[in-house]
Design a protein around this motif. Structure first.
Motif, PDB file in Angstrom:
ATOM      1  N   UNK A  74     -15.010  -2.159 -13.123  1.00 11.09           N
ATOM      2  CA  UNK A  74     -14.196  -1.241 -12.328  1.00 11.09           C
ATOM      3  C   UNK A  74     -14.535  -1.397 -10.847  1.00 11.09           C
ATOM      4  N   UNK A  75     -13.482  -1.433 -10.050  1.00 14.53           N
ATOM      5  CA  UNK A  75     -13.626  -1.452  -8.591  1.00 14.53           C
ATOM      6  C   UNK A  75     -13.204  -0.087  -8.058  1.00 14.53           C
ATOM      7  N   UNK A  76     -14.047   0.548  -7.260  1.00 15.31           N
ATOM      8  CA  UNK A  76     -13.660   1.784  -6.596  1.00 15.31           C
ATOM      9  C   UNK A  76     -12.890   1.435  -5.333  1.00 15.31           C
ATOM     10  N   UNK A  77     -11.721   2.017  -5.185  1.00 13.53           N
ATOM     11  CA  UNK A  77     -10.876   1.765  -4.022  1.00 13.53           C
ATOM     12  C   UNK A  77     -10.837   3.030  -3.175  1.00 13.53           C
ATOM     13  N   UNK A  78     -11.552   3.035  -2.078  1.00 18.56           N
ATOM     14  CA  UNK A  78     -11.536   4.175  -1.165  1.00 18.56           C
ATOM     15  C   UNK A  78     -10.275   3.999  -0.314  1.00 18.56           C
ATOM     16  N   UNK A  79      -9.181   4.514  -0.836  1.00 18.84           N
ATOM     17  CA  UNK A  79      -7.897   4.148  -0.251  1.00 18.84           C
ATOM     18  C   UNK A  79      -6.853   5.218  -0.524  1.00 18.84           C
ATOM     19  N   UNK A  80      -6.104   5.597   0.547  1.00 11.91           N
ATOM     20  CA  UNK A  80      -6.347   5.208   1.926  1.00 11.91           C
ATOM     21  C   UNK A  80      -7.404   6.106   2.574  1.00 11.91           C
ATOM     22  N   UNK A  81      -8.091   5.568   3.561  1.00 14.13           N
ATOM     23  CA  UNK A  81      -8.994   6.388   4.360  1.00 14.13           C
ATOM     24  C   UNK A  81      -8.166   7.000   5.487  1.00 14.13           C
ATOM     25  N   UNK A  82      -8.084   8.316   5.520  1.00 13.91           N
ATOM     26  CA  UNK A  82      -7.272   9.025   6.513  1.00 13.91           C
ATOM     27  C   UNK A  82      -8.184   9.520   7.630  1.00 13.91           C
ATOM     28  N   UNK A  83      -8.000   9.022   8.850  1.00 19.70           N
ATOM     29  CA  UNK A  83      -8.856   9.472   9.948  1.00 19.70           C
ATOM     30  C   UNK A  83      -8.881  10.990  10.054  1.00 19.70           C
ATOM     31  N   UNK A  84     -10.038  11.530  10.381  1.00 18.37           N
ATOM     32  CA  UNK A  84     -10.286  12.968  10.551  1.00 18.37           C
ATOM     33  C   UNK A  84     -10.275  13.690   9.208  1.00 18.37           C
ATOM     34  N   UNK A  85      -9.276  13.408   8.376  1.00 16.32           N
ATOM     35  CA  UNK A  85      -9.063  14.178   7.158  1.00 16.32           C
ATOM     36  C   UNK A  85     -10.016  13.781   6.033  1.00 16.32           C
ATOM     37  N   UNK A  86     -10.187  12.477   5.793  1.00 19.00           N
ATOM     38  CA  UNK A  86     -11.013  12.039   4.654  1.00 19.00           C
ATOM     39  C   UNK A  86     -12.079  11.013   5.019  1.00 19.00           C
ATOM     40  N   UNK A  87     -12.093  10.505   6.250  1.00 19.15           N
ATOM     41  CA  UNK A  87     -13.014   9.412   6.555  1.00 19.15           C
ATOM     42  C   UNK A  87     -14.479   9.812   6.444  1.00 19.15           C
ATOM     43  N   UNK A  88     -14.796  11.096   6.587  1.00 15.79           N
ATOM     44  CA  UNK A  88     -16.184  11.539   6.450  1.00 15.79           C
ATOM     45  C   UNK A  88     -16.701  11.375   5.023  1.00 15.79           C
ATOM     46  N   UNK A  89     -15.794  11.133   4.079  1.00 17.34           N
ATOM     47  CA  UNK A  89     -16.185  11.055   2.676  1.00 17.34           C
ATOM     48  C   UNK A  89     -16.431   9.622   2.197  1.00 17.34           C
ATOM     49  N   UNK A  90     -16.340   8.640   3.063  1.00 18.87           N
ATOM     50  CA  UNK A  90     -16.488   7.248   2.620  1.00 18.87           C
ATOM     51  C   UNK A  90     -17.774   7.065   1.809  1.00 18.87           C
ATOM     52  N   UNK A  91     -18.889   7.497   2.362  1.00 21.42           N
ATOM     53  CA  UNK A  91     -20.173   7.293   1.691  1.00 21.42           C
ATOM     54  C   UNK A  91     -20.277   8.108   0.402  1.00 21.42           C
ATOM     55  N   UNK A  92     -19.796   9.343   0.423  1.00 26.01           N
ATOM     56  CA  UNK A  92     -19.927  10.190  -0.769  1.00 26.01           C
ATOM     57  C   UNK A  92     -19.038   9.695  -1.909  1.00 26.01           C
ATOM     58  N   UNK A  93     -17.849   9.185  -1.591  1.00 29.96           N
ATOM     59  CA  UNK A  93     -16.978   8.616  -2.636  1.00 29.96           C
ATOM     60  C   UNK A  93     -17.632   7.386  -3.247  1.00 29.96           C
ATOM     61  N   UNK A  94     -18.168   6.508  -2.399  1.00 27.62           N
ATOM     62  CA  UNK A  94     -18.831   5.303  -2.905  1.00 27.62           C
ATOM     63  C   UNK A  94     -20.032   5.663  -3.782  1.00 27.62           C
ATOM     64  N   UNK A  95     -20.804   6.633  -3.349  1.00 23.80           N
ATOM     65  CA  UNK A  95     -21.981   7.021  -4.112  1.00 23.80           C
ATOM     66  C   UNK A  95     -21.600   7.587  -5.474  1.00 23.80           C
ATOM     67  N   UNK A  96     -20.589   8.466  -5.493  1.00 23.83           N
ATOM     68  CA  UNK A  96     -20.157   9.065  -6.757  1.00 23.83           C
ATOM     69  C   UNK A  96     -19.591   8.008  -7.699  1.00 23.83           C
ATOM     70  N   UNK A  97     -18.845   7.047  -7.147  1.00 21.43           N
ATOM     71  CA  UNK A  97     -18.259   5.992  -7.974  1.00 21.43           C
ATOM     72  C   UNK A  97     -19.332   5.050  -8.505  1.00 21.43           C
ATOM     73  N   UNK A  98     -20.348   4.753  -7.682  1.00 24.49           N
ATOM     74  CA  UNK A  98     -21.459   3.902  -8.138  1.00 24.49           C
ATOM     75  C   UNK A  98     -22.182   4.576  -9.300  1.00 24.49           C
ATOM     76  N   UNK A  99     -22.430   5.874  -9.164  1.00 25.97           N
ATOM     77  CA  UNK A  99     -23.119   6.603 -10.234  1.00 25.97           C
ATOM     78  C   UNK A  99     -22.285   6.627 -11.511  1.00 25.97           C
ATOM     79  N   UNK A 100     -20.952   6.560 -11.364  1.00 21.87           N
ATOM     80  CA  UNK A 100     -20.070   6.568 -12.541  1.00 21.87           C
ATOM     81  C   UNK A 100     -19.951   5.190 -13.181  1.00 21.87           C
ATOM     82  N   UNK A 101     -20.398   4.134 -12.481  1.00 19.87           N
ATOM     83  CA  UNK A 101     -20.404   2.814 -13.078  1.00 19.87           C
ATOM     84  C   UNK A 101     -19.562   1.762 -12.394  1.00 19.87           C
TER      85      UNK A 101
END
Length: 359
Positions: free
Chosen positions: A229-256
């Motif tokens: 599985x590839x996690x796709x942080x997409x789309x990254x919305x400036x101001x609205x969701x970009x602060x979550x890049x690291x947390x999304x990646x971390x949660x997806x890594x923990x999920x496999x």
């Protein structure tokens, strides 16, 4: 400017709020009052399904910045209703609106599996990974009823043909056995897109898509079944969701999830005014800030369609976003690339009465 909402329609869990005309329409539809002060009866806007009988199912492309040359899309339009969806403008080719029509008038191709087998059987066909869900999600809600994907996957499995998938639909788990069979032969990879971990924001941005927690659960189940599985942080919305890049990646890594990718927000053609309207309705205090940041990554415009830049953006804003993503991806141990999917076994499935090979 977008046309006003139809007051006779009640909307429930829809991303768009109105029906702007497609760019190919010669006439513009405008609602006007008839002058009578009579209250009209409203109705809940529901999804309409239309059946398409295409002559072929594999779509070819030669785009220099896309990593595949063929794809299959079992549906046109998508009931998930993601307001930012880059595929919305494709509904204009059907004479339909990229707004509400895109998420309420869905075209399905139930003969996809039969067409695919015919195309794979052509002597001139050379195998290369087929990308599924590149325009609209093949596991959108209607797929739970129509079940077009299992037929496609059985054909691909039987012909030993590799495939990739992009989805956020939980119905993919219905077909997990088929995906696992293909993955066991190095012939499958699934991309799960997660825009935000904020369930409330996700419901507004992607009103009929599974909640973020559900998508992380999908990653976990698919990974446990042996499907990469590839996690796709997409789309990254400036101001609205970009602060979550690291947390999304971390949660997806923990999920496999094994690999990760990112695409900043794209607003092609009719999507830009629809997204601006969404901001004014749901995040009015952020609207100007968000669009200023988007334009800073798109050469001063709402969108930059140039090959080589449309998926990455330009300027210091885009560079910083990519750098953040790359550092987080490396720190969390994601693979930067994967070995090519195996095309060497491609061939027609054995039929009753076939002569067995001696080797």
């Amino acid at each position: 400017m977008l046309p006003p909402r139809n007051p006779d329609e009640r909307l429930k869990a829809r991303g768009a709020d109105t029906r702007p005309d497609g760019r190919f329409e010669r006439l513009q539809r405008i609602r006007e009052s008839d002058g009578w002060d009579i209250e009209e009866e409203t109705h809940l806007l529901k999804t309409d399904l239309m059946i398409e009988r295409p002559r072929s199912i594999i779509t070819r492309n030669s785009s220099p910045d896309i990593g595949f040359d063929r794809s299959i899309n079992p549906y046109r339009g998508c009931e998930h209703g993601c307001v930012y969806c880059y595929a919305r403008p494709s509904h204009s080719y059907l004479g339909l609106s990229p707004g509400l029509d895109f998420e309420t008038k869905i075209t399905a191709k139930p003969s996809a599996a039969q067409l695919l087998e015919k195309e794979l059987a052509r002597p001139s066909y050379n195998a290369a990974p087929i990308a599924l869900g590149t325009n609209t999600d093949p596991y959108q809600p209607i797929e739970a009823k129509l079940a077009i994907m299992p037929g496609i996957l059985r054909v691909l499995r039987d012909w030993n043909h590799p495939a990739t998938l992009v989805t956020r639909g939980r119905t993919v788990l219905r077909d997990i056995d088929l995906w696992a069979e293909m993955a066991a032969k190095d012939q499958a990879e699934i991309g799960i897109s997660v825009t935000t971990l904020d369930a409330e924001l996700a419901r507004l941005l992607e009103p009929r898509a599974p909640a973020p927690r559900t998508r992380l659960g999908m990653i976990r189940e698919l990974s446990h079944a042996g499907v990469p599985v590839r996690i796709m942080v997409s789309p990254v919305i400036p101001v609205l969701t970009e602060a979550e890049i690291e947390s999304i990646l971390s949660a997806a890594r923990d999920a496999g999830a094994r690999r990760a990718s990112m695409i900043p927000l794209r607003l092609p053609r009719e999507v830009a005014p629809l997204f601006r309207d969404w901001l004014e309705r749901h995040r009015p205090g952020m609207a100007t800030h968000v669009m200023n940041r988007v334009q800073a990554m798109r050469g001063g415009r709402d969108n930059d369609p140039r090959y080589g830049f449309r998926f990455t953006g330009t300027g210091i804003e885009a560079q910083l976003m990519r750098q953040r993503f790359r550092l987080a991806r490396k720190r969390l141990g994601f693979r930067e690339s994967r070995p090519p999917l195996d095309c060497s076994r491609f061939g027609p499935p054995a039929r009753r009465g076939d002569q067995l090979s001696l080797f």
